[in-house]
Design a protein around this motif. Sequence first.
Motif, short mmCIF file in Angstrom:
data_model
loop_
_atom_site.label_atom_id
_atom_site.label_comp_id
_atom_site.label_asym_id
_atom_site.label_seq_id
_atom_site.Cartn_x
_atom_site.Cartn_y
_atom_site.Cartn_z
N ASN A 74 -1.66 -0.99 -7.65
CA ASN A 74 -1.08 -1.79 -8.64
C ASN A 74 -0.21 -3.04 -7.93
OD1 ASN A 74 -1.99 -0.53 -10.82
ND2 ASN A 74 -0.18 1.12 -10.86
N PHE A 75 0.34 -2.78 -6.74
CA PHE A 75 1.16 -3.71 -5.93
C PHE A 75 0.37 -4.86 -5.71
CE2 PHE A 75 2.77 -5.14 -1.95
CZ PHE A 75 3.96 -5.49 -2.30
N LEU A 76 -0.98 -4.61 -5.23
CA LEU A 76 -1.80 -5.50 -4.66
C LEU A 76 -2.03 -6.51 -5.98
CD1 LEU A 76 -4.46 -4.15 -2.31
CD2 LEU A 76 -2.45 -5.03 -1.65
N HIS A 77 -2.51 -5.91 -7.08
CA HIS A 77 -2.93 -6.43 -8.10
C HIS A 77 -1.80 -7.31 -8.77
CE1 HIS A 77 -4.74 -7.40 -12.12
NE2 HIS A 77 -3.63 -7.13 -12.95
N MET A 78 -0.50 -6.78 -8.80
CA MET A 78 0.62 -7.61 -9.25
C MET A 78 0.92 -9.02 -8.68
SD MET A 78 4.61 -6.35 -10.21
CE MET A 78 3.86 -5.17 -11.39
N PHE A 79 0.89 -8.87 -7.39
CA PHE A 79 1.00 -9.99 -6.41
C PHE A 79 -0.18 -10.49 -6.03
CE2 PHE A 79 4.90 -7.58 -6.41
CZ PHE A 79 6.06 -8.35 -6.60
N ASN A 80 -1.34 -10.51 -6.30
CA ASN A 80 -2.56 -11.19 -6.19
C ASN A 80 -2.85 -11.06 -4.70
OD1 ASN A 80 -4.79 -12.42 -6.63
ND2 ASN A 80 -4.07 -14.31 -6.60
N LEU A 81 -2.48 -9.97 -3.97
CA LEU A 81 -2.48 -9.87 -2.63
C LEU A 81 -4.11 -9.56 -1.88
CD1 LEU A 81 0.88 -7.87 -2.22
CD2 LEU A 81 -0.08 -10.03 -0.83
N PRO A 82 -4.10 -10.06 -1.12
CA PRO A 82 -5.35 -9.56 -0.28
C PRO A 82 -5.26 -7.85 0.39
CG PRO A 82 -4.19 -11.00 1.22
CD PRO A 82 -3.61 -11.16 -0.01
N ASP A 83 -6.00 -7.64 0.61
CA ASP A 83 -5.86 -6.14 1.00
C ASP A 83 -4.65 -6.18 2.30
OD1 ASP A 83 -7.51 -4.85 -0.48
OD2 ASP A 83 -9.23 -4.70 0.76
N ILE A 84 -3.79 -5.16 2.51
CA ILE A 84 -3.12 -4.93 3.40
C ILE A 84 -3.07 -3.24 4.09
CG2 ILE A 84 -1.49 -6.78 2.78
CD1 ILE A 84 0.48 -4.37 1.76
N TYR A 85 -2.93 -2.99 5.05
CA TYR A 85 -3.01 -1.82 5.68
C TYR A 85 -2.12 -0.82 4.74
CZ TYR A 85 -4.99 -3.71 9.90
OH TYR A 85 -5.82 -4.35 10.70
N VAL A 86 -2.72 0.27 4.30
CA VAL A 86 -2.07 1.26 3.29
C VAL A 86 -0.90 1.83 4.26
CG1 VAL A 86 -2.50 3.40 2.33
CG2 VAL A 86 -4.24 1.84 2.15
N MET A 87 -1.12 2.10 5.55
CA MET A 87 -0.18 2.64 6.12
C MET A 87 1.18 1.82 6.47
SD MET A 87 -2.04 4.45 9.52
CE MET A 87 -0.43 5.06 9.89
N GLN A 88 0.79 0.41 6.10
CA GLN A 88 1.85 -0.61 6.55
C GLN A 88 2.79 -0.52 5.19
OE1 GLN A 88 0.92 -4.87 6.25
NE2 GLN A 88 1.96 -5.03 8.17
N TYR A 89 1.93 -0.42 3.94
CA TYR A 89 2.72 -0.34 2.68
C TYR A 89 3.50 0.95 2.48
CZ TYR A 89 3.28 -0.15 -2.50
OH TYR A 89 3.89 -0.05 -3.83
N ASN A 90 2.94 2.08 2.93
CA ASN A 90 3.71 3.42 2.86
C ASN A 90 4.87 3.24 3.73
OD1 ASN A 90 1.71 4.34 1.15
ND2 ASN A 90 0.40 5.25 2.70
N SER A 91 4.90 2.52 4.99
CA SER A 91 6.15 2.44 5.87
C SER A 91 7.11 1.66 5.01
CB SER A 91 5.70 1.58 7.10
OG SER A 91 4.73 2.50 7.70
N ILE A 92 6.70 0.77 4.17
CA ILE A 92 7.91 0.16 3.51
C ILE A 92 8.27 0.86 2.38
CG2 ILE A 92 8.25 -1.94 2.05
CD1 ILE A 92 5.82 -3.50 3.47
#
Length: 222
Positions: A190-208
């Motif tokens: 949902n986060f990627l879709h909301m901001f029209n983002l390319p894939d980022i590392y899931v671990m990076q997102y989880n760290s944030i």
Amino acid sequence: MAKTLILPKLNHLFISLPTPDKAFLSSLNTAIFNFIWKSKGDKVKRKIVTQDYTKGGLKMLDVHNFVSSLKCSWIKRLTLKHKPWMDIFFAINGKNVTMKMLEFGDDFIRKMIKQNNVFWQDVFQSWHQVVNMLNKQPGYIKKNINVPIWYNSCITVANKSFFINVLYQHGVKLVGDFLSANGAFLTYDNFLHMFNLPDIYVMQYNSIISAISKFLKSVFVE
């Protein structure tokens, strides 16, 4: 009289020159309060005298805060009509630095302090003090939970604030950008879709998300 006649005569000096040392400002502050109380000692605590009338004060200026506020006026000047002196400043700090100062956290201001000359160090140090004073006001962060996510010393990964340019360029700037309307964390998809983002590392997102979660817990436990 001290506020209307004495301090205004020093405005130009405080605005244009490096900030005097703390000893000088403390001495000046004491001299002004001695003038107010006719050298008979403070009859009311200075913290109270400098408060608003509604809080029992006299709205008297504290010299330290007065000088800081004058220095901060340079931040406003950076947003006004272009002047030749701005070219040097923006060449050193980047054209978008003023916007970043408003969108980034306190660690970004510390970074600005280190890379500038003595005059601008004073300006950014004063701005840093204002930001910290605001954040320390009782209940401020609880009422304004959408604080900056980037370069925020209160939101850390491996004990360091952080900045991810690809997220910033897609409009991710605040803690609230990671939350849904009901206050729950957005899922990765949902986060990627909301901001029209390319894939980022899931671990990076989880760290944030983990860093934000710790921050929110600390805010609402206090």
